[in-house]
Design a protein around this motif. Sequence first.
Motif, mmCIF file in Angstrom:
data_model
loop_
_atom_site.group_PDB
_atom_site.id
_atom_site.type_symbol
_atom_site.label_atom_id
_atom_site.label_comp_id
_atom_site.label_asym_id
_atom_site.label_seq_id
_atom_site.Cartn_x
_atom_site.Cartn_y
_atom_site.Cartn_z
ATOM 1 N N HIS A 100 0.683 -1.232 -0.117
ATOM 2 C CA HIS A 100 0.138 0.015 0.110
ATOM 3 C C HIS A 100 0.961 1.184 0.020
ATOM 4 C CE1 HIS A 100 -3.223 2.836 0.979
ATOM 5 N NE2 HIS A 100 -2.659 3.235 1.927
ATOM 6 N N CYS A 116 0.303 5.067 9.242
ATOM 7 C CA CYS A 116 -0.059 4.562 8.033
ATOM 8 C C CYS A 116 0.753 3.375 7.728
ATOM 9 C CB CYS A 116 0.269 5.614 6.967
ATOM 10 S SG CYS A 116 1.798 6.264 7.100
ATOM 11 N N HIS A 149 2.254 0.365 5.105
ATOM 12 C CA HIS A 149 2.895 0.255 3.945
ATOM 13 C C HIS A 149 2.843 -0.861 3.410
ATOM 14 C CE1 HIS A 149 5.072 4.242 4.702
ATOM 15 N NE2 HIS A 149 4.879 3.854 6.032
ATOM 16 N N ASP A 150 2.832 -2.015 4.102
ATOM 17 C CA ASP A 150 2.859 -3.510 3.614
ATOM 18 C C ASP A 150 2.675 -4.272 4.644
ATOM 19 O OD1 ASP A 150 5.490 -4.069 4.829
ATOM 20 O OD2 ASP A 150 6.177 -3.142 3.004
ATOM 21 N N ALA A 203 -6.234 -4.785 3.543
ATOM 22 C CA ALA A 203 -5.045 -4.720 2.614
ATOM 23 C C ALA A 203 -5.102 -5.939 1.556
ATOM 24 C CB ALA A 203 -3.605 -5.095 3.383
ATOM 25 N N ALA A 221 -7.515 -4.743 -0.951
ATOM 26 C CA ALA A 221 -7.095 -3.412 -1.455
ATOM 27 C C ALA A 221 -8.218 -2.551 -1.281
ATOM 28 C CB ALA A 221 -6.803 -3.762 -3.039
ATOM 29 N N ILE A 240 -8.386 -0.059 1.563
ATOM 30 C CA ILE A 240 -7.798 0.715 2.589
ATOM 31 C C ILE A 240 -8.338 1.865 3.074
ATOM 32 C CG2 ILE A 240 -5.569 1.749 3.349
ATOM 33 C CD1 ILE A 240 -5.381 -1.461 3.021
ATOM 34 N N GLU A 274 -7.676 4.532 5.336
ATOM 35 C CA GLU A 274 -6.369 5.130 5.973
ATOM 36 C C GLU A 274 -6.837 5.332 7.556
ATOM 37 O OE1 GLU A 274 -3.166 6.144 2.771
ATOM 38 O OE2 GLU A 274 -4.518 7.610 3.264
#
Length: 278
Positions: A17, A29, A31-32, A141, A144, A146, A148
């Motif tokens: 992400h 946040c 990231h992966d 995630a 897909a 998300i 935030e």
Amino acid sequence: MKIIEKGVLNQSEIFFHIPSEFAKNALYCLHDSGLFYCNNTYFIEREHYNNYLMMLIKKGSMTIRYQNQEFQAPKDTLVFLNCCQPHMYQANEDVFFEWFHFSGISSEHYFNLLFEKSGCIFSIKNNFVIPECMNQIVRMAEKANINEHLISMNIHKIMYELNEVTHETTDIQERVIKHAISYIENHFTKEINLKELAQYVHLTPFHFSRVFKKYTGFSPYEYIINFRINYAKKLLQNTNISIKEISIEAGFNSDTHFMTTFKKHTSLTPKQFREIQF
């Protein structure tokens, strides 16, 4: 996305992400993240990776090295690492864990707070909030999809829960150490060994030694010797009984051992200490 990496099995998945500018500046946040099934050859060692890592061990166990310390992470523990510092983690056996990398303006402060209290391994056997938050993050995630703000809220909630876990652990450990000290004070005239003390408070000798030193600043053996010497000092100053009798009263197995140990810790012989005017 499937990942090909040593020790990572075929059913494992990784999700990426790219956080928005707003998330980078205002939120925790993502990231992966991923779901990893690994065998005992899985091994990661880095000098630096510019994010923080959380891993929830759902099967098996892992060894973690961080800040020149080694930690064991069995099933139902959460690993929290500052990957900006040198670190290593590896599977001890077949493992399955959920994980994600994240960043955020307060990440370092929160990590330092928790690490100072409990290191980087947290037992969550009786905690249902953390697994739920982890699962929600990884599933978003995976799809897909998300949100935030929701991701940030879940990360913050996990750290809040970890802080609560450390409070509970600290209170329990403090009670255990007070219990052990009470036992020492009531049995110091007899032979006391580490195994006996650990059994008394229902801990392994290794864990007991680590917790005892954390709370007292001394190993159990050092604490016992110090207590005996301080007791001997009171007898030397307040009674006229012989040094041989004092050695027995203070729990030493011979007057020779008592005199040698006393001088080592005070730089005085028992006789010299008795002659001091306070």
